[in-house]
Write a protein that holds these residues in place. Structure first.
Motif, short mmCIF file in Angstrom:
data_model
loop_
_atom_site.label_atom_id
_atom_site.label_comp_id
_atom_site.label_asym_id
_atom_site.label_seq_id
_atom_site.Cartn_x
_atom_site.Cartn_y
_atom_site.Cartn_z
N PRO A 98 0.83 -1.21 0.00
CA PRO A 98 0.00 0.00 0.00
C PRO A 98 0.86 1.26 0.00
O PRO A 98 1.73 1.45 0.86
CB PRO A 98 -0.81 -0.10 1.29
CG PRO A 98 -0.67 -1.51 1.75
CD PRO A 98 0.59 -2.03 1.17
N GLY A 99 0.60 2.11 -0.97
CA GLY A 99 1.33 3.38 -1.04
C GLY A 99 1.06 4.27 0.15
O GLY A 99 1.91 5.07 0.55
N GLU A 100 -0.13 4.12 0.75
CA GLU A 100 -0.48 4.93 1.92
C GLU A 100 0.42 4.62 3.11
O GLU A 100 0.77 5.52 3.88
CB GLU A 100 -1.95 4.69 2.31
CG GLU A 100 -2.95 5.14 1.27
CD GLU A 100 -3.16 4.11 0.18
OE1 GLU A 100 -2.76 2.93 0.35
OE2 GLU A 100 -3.71 4.49 -0.87
N MET A 101 0.81 3.35 3.25
CA MET A 101 1.69 2.99 4.37
C MET A 101 3.09 3.59 4.17
O MET A 101 3.71 4.06 5.13
CB MET A 101 1.78 1.48 4.51
CG MET A 101 0.51 0.84 5.03
SD MET A 101 0.66 -0.92 5.21
CE MET A 101 1.61 -1.01 6.71
N GLU A 109 3.76 6.32 2.42
CA GLU A 109 3.62 7.76 2.62
C GLU A 109 3.53 8.09 4.10
O GLU A 109 4.11 9.09 4.55
CB GLU A 109 2.37 8.27 1.91
CG GLU A 109 2.50 8.31 0.40
CD GLU A 109 1.20 8.76 -0.26
OE1 GLU A 109 0.36 9.38 0.42
OE2 GLU A 109 1.05 8.48 -1.46
N ALA A 110 2.82 7.28 4.86
CA ALA A 110 2.70 7.52 6.30
C ALA A 110 4.06 7.40 6.98
O ALA A 110 4.40 8.18 7.88
CB ALA A 110 1.71 6.54 6.92
N ASP A 155 6.92 8.01 5.54
CA ASP A 155 7.66 9.21 5.15
C ASP A 155 7.24 10.40 5.99
O ASP A 155 8.07 11.20 6.43
CB ASP A 155 7.45 9.53 3.67
CG ASP A 155 8.22 8.59 2.76
OD1 ASP A 155 9.19 7.96 3.24
OD2 ASP A 155 7.85 8.48 1.57
N THR A 170 11.80 2.38 6.10
CA THR A 170 10.53 2.05 5.45
C THR A 170 10.63 0.68 4.80
O THR A 170 9.70 -0.14 4.91
CB THR A 170 10.16 3.11 4.41
OG1 THR A 170 10.12 4.39 5.03
CG2 THR A 170 8.84 2.81 3.76
#
Length: 172
Positions: free
Chosen positions: A43-46, A48-49, A51, A60
């Motif tokens: 998931p890109g959201e994870m 980004e979170a 970061d 990461t």
């Protein structure tokens, strides 16, 4: 094949076990499967979170990406193990001394010798059927010996196999 052999020879890996693994260490087909897995299942959201929280790229990767990619890693381990386990040709080229020969090359040599002796015995009367039977038994036993380690490892990674292999696939 010739350029790869020359590179292996110039790096001093002839008659070294690393000559079996380093030249073919990265498979393009496996890289495509892994890339598809990362694109579709991490998931890109994870990321980004992480970061936003101030995690570096390495943190990461280690704390988020690696735990989420256990299934594809298990699949790639099985693919690599099977590919290297069945490879007698590379060992025949890069490991000239018979004391360093891996099991697939040893089994191949046994099969060739038993087949040659069976073909020589065909010219001699009598005993051909028994020798032919023994040659067939050697072939069948070498198949069992060659397959046993892979059959022993597969149950431990089976739970990851379908999930990891199918996760990177394109779904209709």
């Amino acid at each position: 094949m010739v350029p790869t052999y020359l590179v292996v020879k110039q790096t001093g890996l002839i008659n070294n076990i690393w000559a079996l693994f380093l030249p073919g260490g990265v498979s393009v087909g496996n890289m495509i499967i892994v890339r598809n897995f990362f694109e579709n299942n991490i998931p890109g959201e994870m990321v980004e979170a992480a970061d936003m929280d101030g995690a570096s790229k390495w943190i990461t990767f280690i704390k988020i990406v690696v735990p989420l990619s256990r299934s594809i890693m298990a699949v790639m381990v099985v693919f690599s193990m099977v590919a290297y386990w069945n490879d007698w040709f590379t060992a025949m080229i890069y490991l000239p001394s018979p004391d360093r020969a891996p099991l697939p090359l040893v089994l191949r040599n046994i099969l060739i010798k038993s087949s040659a002796s069976a073909s020589q015995a065909s010219t001699i009367s009598g005993g051909f059927a028994e020798l032919n039977r023994m040659t067939e038994m050697i072939k069948f036993s070498s198949i069992i010996i060659a397959a046993a380690p892979m059959l022993a490892v597969y149950p431990f990674v089976q739970k990851y196999f379908e999930k990891g292999f199918m996760a990177g696939a394109v779904k209709g």
